[in-house]
Design a protein around this motif. Structure first.
Motif, PDB file in Angstrom:
ATOM      1  N   LEU A  25       0.839  -1.202   0.000  1.00 17.87           N
ATOM      2  CA  LEU A  25       0.000   0.000   0.000  1.00 17.87           C
ATOM      3  C   LEU A  25       0.875   1.253   0.000  1.00 17.87           C
ATOM      4  N   ALA A  26       1.908   1.258   0.837  1.00 21.38           N
ATOM      5  CA  ALA A  26       2.802   2.420   0.906  1.00 21.38           C
ATOM      6  C   ALA A  26       3.528   2.626  -0.416  1.00 21.38           C
ATOM      7  N   ASP A  27       4.009   1.548  -1.019  1.00 21.82           N
ATOM      8  CA  ASP A  27       4.728   1.638  -2.298  1.00 21.82           C
ATOM      9  C   ASP A  27       3.850   2.190  -3.416  1.00 21.82           C
ATOM     10  N   ASN A  28       2.555   2.017  -3.291  1.00 18.59           N
ATOM     11  CA  ASN A  28       1.623   2.456  -4.321  1.00 18.59           C
ATOM     12  C   ASN A  28       0.812   3.681  -3.909  1.00 18.59           C
ATOM     13  N   ALA A  29       1.243   4.331  -2.833  1.00 14.34           N
ATOM     14  CA  ALA A  29       0.599   5.555  -2.342  1.00 14.34           C
ATOM     15  C   ALA A  29      -0.894   5.352  -2.096  1.00 14.34           C
ATOM     16  N   ILE A  30      -1.230   4.231  -1.481  1.00 17.06           N
ATOM     17  CA  ILE A  30      -2.616   3.931  -1.148  1.00 17.06           C
ATOM     18  C   ILE A  30      -2.794   4.143   0.360  1.00 17.06           C
ATOM     19  N   PRO A  31      -3.706   5.007   0.772  1.00 19.92           N
ATOM     20  CA  PRO A  31      -3.931   5.214   2.198  1.00 19.92           C
ATOM     21  C   PRO A  31      -4.317   3.912   2.910  1.00 19.92           C
ATOM     22  N   ALA A  32      -3.869   3.766   4.131  1.00 17.41           N
ATOM     23  CA  ALA A  32      -4.094   2.537   4.889  1.00 17.41           C
ATOM     24  C   ALA A  32      -5.572   2.252   5.128  1.00 17.41           C
ATOM     25  N   PHE A  33      -6.418   3.273   5.051  1.00 14.60           N
ATOM     26  CA  PHE A  33      -7.842   3.060   5.318  1.00 14.60           C
ATOM     27  C   PHE A  33      -8.605   2.600   4.072  1.00 14.60           C
ATOM     28  N   VAL A  34      -7.904   2.071   3.081  1.00 13.80           N
ATOM     29  CA  VAL A  34      -8.534   1.639   1.833  1.00 13.80           C
ATOM     30  C   VAL A  34      -9.630   0.593   2.081  1.00 13.80           C
TER      31      VAL A  34
END
Length: 64
Positions: A25-34
């Protein structure tokens, strides 16, 4: 994917550990609350993702 992490058995992709999911998620700039994403909070998701993407771009730029 959460079930896959709980069992460790591959079903969809190669992520079987919570730490791997968080890194992905971090590598793809996806917020943790997805996982809590709804139509109502989608604008918040986009705003947070833009911030994460800007941080990544800033880091790449400073590394030049």
């Amino acid at each position: 994917m959460d079930g896959q992490i709980e069992t460790g058995k591959l079903k969809i992709d190669e992520i079987t550990q919570q730490s791997d999911l968080e890194a992905n998620l971090a590598d793809n700039a996806i917020p943790a609350f997805v996982h809590e994403l709804t139509a109502e909070n989608y604008p918040v998701f986009l705003e947070e993702r833009r911030k994460l993407m800007a941080q990544m771009i800033r880091g790449y730029y400073k590394a030049l």
